[in-house]
Design an enzyme around this catalytic site. Structure first.
Site, PDB file in Angstrom:
ATOM      1  N   GLU A 248      -8.438  -1.035   6.561  1.00  0.00           N
ATOM      2  CA  GLU A 248      -7.244  -1.121   7.415  1.00  0.00           C
ATOM      3  C   GLU A 248      -7.642  -1.070   8.895  1.00  0.00           C
ATOM      4  OE1 GLU A 248      -4.370   2.006   6.729  1.00  0.00           O
ATOM      5  OE2 GLU A 248      -2.809   0.784   7.652  1.00  0.00           O
TER       6      GLU A 248
ATOM      7  N   GLN B 213       0.864  -1.192   0.000  1.00  0.00           N
ATOM      8  CA  GLN B 213       0.000   0.000   0.000  1.00  0.00           C
ATOM      9  C   GLN B 213       0.894   1.233   0.000  1.00  0.00           C
ATOM     10  OE1 GLN B 213      -2.506   0.051   3.469  1.00  0.00           O
ATOM     11  NE2 GLN B 213      -2.810   2.239   3.336  1.00  0.00           N
TER      12      GLN B 213
ATOM     13  N   SER C 184       1.792   6.678   2.322  1.00  0.00           N
ATOM     14  CA  SER C 184       2.581   7.654   3.094  1.00  0.00           C
ATOM     15  C   SER C 184       3.784   8.152   2.316  1.00  0.00           C
ATOM     16  CB  SER C 184       3.091   7.021   4.394  1.00  0.00           C
ATOM     17  OG  SER C 184       2.029   6.498   5.119  1.00  0.00           O
TER      18      SER C 184
HETATM   19  C1  LIG Z   1       5.030  -0.498  11.165  1.00  0.00           C
HETATM   20  C2  LIG Z   1       4.540   0.505  10.162  1.00  0.00           C
HETATM   21  C3  LIG Z   1       4.078   0.085   8.930  1.00  0.00           C
HETATM   22  C4  LIG Z   1       3.626   1.028   7.991  1.00  0.00           C
HETATM   23  N1  LIG Z   1       3.201   0.564   6.774  1.00  0.00           N
HETATM   24  C5  LIG Z   1       2.780   1.465   5.848  1.00  0.00           C
HETATM   25  C6  LIG Z   1       2.390   1.017   4.550  1.00  0.00           C
HETATM   26  O1  LIG Z   1       2.445  -0.177   4.235  1.00  0.00           O
HETATM   27  N2  LIG Z   1       1.992   1.941   3.646  1.00  0.00           N
HETATM   28  C7  LIG Z   1       1.923   3.269   3.944  1.00  0.00           C
HETATM   29  O2  LIG Z   1       1.516   4.049   3.086  1.00  0.00           O
HETATM   30  N3  LIG Z   1       2.316   3.733   5.153  1.00  0.00           N
HETATM   31  C8  LIG Z   1       2.741   2.851   6.116  1.00  0.00           C
HETATM   32  N4  LIG Z   1       3.138   3.301   7.353  1.00  0.00           N
HETATM   33  C9  LIG Z   1       3.160   4.743   7.599  1.00  0.00           C
HETATM   34  C10 LIG Z   1       2.077   5.214   8.548  1.00  0.00           C
HETATM   35  O3  LIG Z   1       0.812   5.199   7.924  1.00  0.00           O
HETATM   36  C11 LIG Z   1       2.485   6.630   8.984  1.00  0.00           C
HETATM   37  O4  LIG Z   1       3.702   6.513   9.687  1.00  0.00           O
HETATM   38  C12 LIG Z   1       1.430   7.246   9.864  1.00  0.00           C
HETATM   39  O5  LIG Z   1       0.299   7.583   9.121  1.00  0.00           O
HETATM   40  C13 LIG Z   1       1.970   8.519  10.564  1.00  0.00           C
HETATM   41  O6  LIG Z   1       2.506   9.403   9.647  1.00  0.00           O
HETATM   42  P1  LIG Z   1       3.965  10.018   9.835  1.00  0.00           P
HETATM   43  O7  LIG Z   1       4.913   8.907  10.128  1.00  0.00           O
HETATM   44  O8  LIG Z   1       4.226  10.881   8.658  1.00  0.00           O
HETATM   45  O9  LIG Z   1       3.878  10.900  11.144  1.00  0.00           O
HETATM   46  P2  LIG Z   1       3.224  12.348  11.262  1.00  0.00           P
HETATM   47  O10 LIG Z   1       1.870  12.341  10.651  1.00  0.00           O
HETATM   48  O11 LIG Z   1       4.210  13.359  10.774  1.00  0.00           O
HETATM   49  O12 LIG Z   1       3.070  12.474  12.829  1.00  0.00           O
HETATM   50  C14 LIG Z   1       4.154  12.831  13.690  1.00  0.00           C
HETATM   51  C15 LIG Z   1       3.600  12.952  15.109  1.00  0.00           C
HETATM   52  O13 LIG Z   1       2.614  13.998  15.155  1.00  0.00           O
HETATM   53  C16 LIG Z   1       1.378  13.501  15.658  1.00  0.00           C
HETATM   54  N5  LIG Z   1       0.272  14.139  14.938  1.00  0.00           N
HETATM   55  C17 LIG Z   1       0.139  14.271  13.592  1.00  0.00           C
HETATM   56  N6  LIG Z   1      -1.028  14.889  13.294  1.00  0.00           N
HETATM   57  C18 LIG Z   1      -1.657  15.126  14.470  1.00  0.00           C
HETATM   58  C19 LIG Z   1      -2.880  15.734  14.825  1.00  0.00           C
HETATM   59  N7  LIG Z   1      -3.715  16.217  13.887  1.00  0.00           N
HETATM   60  N8  LIG Z   1      -3.194  15.815  16.147  1.00  0.00           N
HETATM   61  C20 LIG Z   1      -2.352  15.330  17.116  1.00  0.00           C
HETATM   62  N9  LIG Z   1      -1.162  14.762  16.827  1.00  0.00           N
HETATM   63  C21 LIG Z   1      -0.821  14.645  15.537  1.00  0.00           C
HETATM   64  C22 LIG Z   1       1.417  12.020  15.382  1.00  0.00           C
HETATM   65  O14 LIG Z   1       0.577  11.309  16.279  1.00  0.00           O
HETATM   66  C23 LIG Z   1       2.888  11.693  15.596  1.00  0.00           C
HETATM   67  O15 LIG Z   1       3.157  11.508  16.961  1.00  0.00           O
HETATM   68  C24 LIG Z   1       3.612   2.405   8.295  1.00  0.00           C
HETATM   69  C25 LIG Z   1       4.091   2.829   9.544  1.00  0.00           C
HETATM   70  C26 LIG Z   1       4.556   1.909  10.460  1.00  0.00           C
HETATM   71  C27 LIG Z   1       5.077   2.400  11.770  1.00  0.00           C
END
Ligand SMILES: Cc1cc2nc3c(=O)[nH]c(=O)nc-3n(C[C@H](O)[C@H](O)[C@H](O)COP(=O)(O)OP(=O)(O)OC[C@H]3O[C@@H](n4cnc5c(N)ncnc54)[C@H](O)[C@@H]3O)c2cc1C
Length: 404
Positions: A242, A123, A126
């Site tokens: 999901e 998928q 991100s």
């Molecule tokens: C094990 C694992 C597998 C994954 N697999 C996939 C995959 O197969 N495909 C894919 O597309 N993605 C995947 N991901 C990515 C995952 O979907 C993203 O990491 C997740 O959506 C968070 O986005 P980010 O890492 O950019 O963090 P950010 O969105 O930048 O967040 C950073 C911090 O800010 C906080 N935050 C952000 N927005 C808000 C808000 N509005 N209010 C309060 N706090 C907030 C978050 O909680 C976090 O603590 C995976 C992640 C992990 C850890």
């Protein structure tokens, strides 16, 4: 919900259990636990006997069964310590999206092979600058004169991309409308020229997810999923699936209660009575949280069984499961001390080391704990919505506002 199996469910459970016992040595062989070819073969074996895609429609290669039948399969697989299906992202997220939005030709071509793990799926949502705020993604798709699309950009954290044959890819096709409205979804061939997947090493030691680069990758228009500009609606199907697959249908997330209880019970005897009492209290709290998760999962299952679409309990289930798993794992580490680092289960896996290293990821994947709390705050408790600076502006304008 009635917690006892109906006569039909009991018969199904017996059938599943008999099959799993018969094939136990293949399904839980510690020597091939991390072997990709063996994992594909395990999934094919289960599929060929009707135990993968239980709730998928028959026309999509599934069994056309009930959510309860699927939950029973999950529970029985957990009981024998099955390491999990390799094509989990495909089954949980990509397949359901193709079922709802794909053409007949795409369904015919992809779905059965996906269920048998002949093709592995990933998928691709991100990106470095868009995770929780998924609609801010930048990967660009531009239509060519011959109708095909040219893709350029980068995805990140893509689970299984290094093994995947296909992926569902969310792209920006129009930067001059509001950010949710200019997106389009495609199926991408992960072996196509211009696709590069680079595994990222995690602190657990594994390297299951990747950064993925698209350098002028060409996708035929027939591989579009849904209409041009409707990618957000298509992505909502994926995200809903999901949450459902992560929300727990009565099974635990991360670190199981029973395994924790067995570990602690075996090791507590040597400790003082005071210490034992403290550990028991903490274990009681963690156990109750885990049961809460299990029963929230049952509520979800009840809603699905009645043909209803689940509400925010899918988000609540994922959040509660992650929190409960964390409580259990932290308790084990406090109670066992350094021994927790080395304690192995019968199949040679180190439960506590793995859960300590893996749970931070669980609290992020599929919606972070904070974002799920926002969902519950806004949609369950009716609290005021967060202020959104990008309302009423185009994606291009919001980029300019943020100085990117
Ligand atoms: C094990 C694992 C597998 C994954 N697999 C996939 C995959 O197969 N495909 C894919 O597309 N993605 C995947 N991901 C990515 C995952 O979907 C993203 O990491 C997740 O959506 C968070 O986005 P980010 O890492 O950019 O963090 P950010 O969105 O930048 O967040 C950073 C911090 O800010 C906080 N935050 C952000 N927005 C808000 C808000 N509005 N209010 C309060 N706090 C907030 C978050 O909680 C976090 O603590 C995976 C992640 C992990 C850890």
């Amino acid at each position: 919900m009635d917690f006892d199996d109906t006569p039909d469910e009991a018969a199904w459970r017996q059938q599943v259990r008999r099959f799993l016992e018969e094939h136990r040595s293949t399904l839980v062989d510690p020597a091939t636990r991390h072997d990709v070819a063996a994992a594909r073969a395990r999934q094919a074996l289960l599929y060929d006997h009707g135990y993968v895609g239980v709730t998928w429609p028959e026309a999509a290669g599934g069994r056309g069964g009930t959510p309860m039948q699927q939950a029973i399969v999950d529970q029985e697989l957990a009981r024998i310590g099955f390491p999990g299906l390799i094509n989990l992202i495909g089954i949980g997220m990509c397949g359901p999206t193709v079922i709802v939005h794909g053409s007949e030709e795409q369904k015919e071509r992809y779905l059965r092979r996906l269920l048998r793990a002949e093709d592995i799926w990933c998928q691709l949502f991100s990106e470095p600058a868009s995770g929780s705020d998924l609609a801010a993604l930048r990967t660009k798709a531009v239509q060519q004169e011959d109708g095909s699309w040219r893709i350029s950009g980068q995805k990140v954290w893509t689970t299984l991309a290094h093994l995947a044959d296909y992926g569902i890819l969310l792209t920006r096709t129009d930067p001059d409308v509001a950010k949710h409205r200019g997106l389009t979804m495609f199926v991408v061939d992960m072996k196509a020229p211009g696709v590069t997947a680079r595994p990222l090493r995690q602190m657990s030691g594994g390297a299951e997810f990747n950064e993925v680069f698209f350098d002028d990758v060409v996708i035929p228009d027939s591989e579009r999923l849904g209409e041009v500009g409707q990618g957000w609606q298509v992505a909502l199907t994926t995200l809903m699936s999901e949450r459902l697959s992560l929300g727990g249908g009565g099974t635990e997330i991360g670190a199981g209660v029973d395994a924790a209880a067995a570990h602690l019970a075996a090791r507590l005897g040597a400790q003082s009575a005071d210490r034992q009492a403290l550990v028991r209290q903490s274990f009681g709290r963690a156990y109750v949280s885990s049961l809460g998760t299990r029963y929230t999962g049952y509520r979800l299952l009840s809603a699905l069984s009645k043909g209803a679409l689940p509400g925010p309990e899918a988000s609540a289930g994922k959040l509660a499961g992650t929190v409960a798993a964390r409580q259990l794992s932290d308790l084990a580490v406090r109670a066992l001390g350094p021994e927790a680092v080395f304690a192995s289960t019968a199949d040679g896996e180190n439960l506590w080391q793995q859960s300590q290293a893996g749970l931070p990821g669980m609290a992020i994947a599929g919606g972070t704990n904070e974002v799920l709390r926002n969902v519950i705050g806004e949609r369950v408790l009716g609290l005021p919505a967060e202020p959104r600076a990008d309302k009423g502006v185009t994606f291009r304008e919001s980029l300019a506002q943020s100085g990117s």
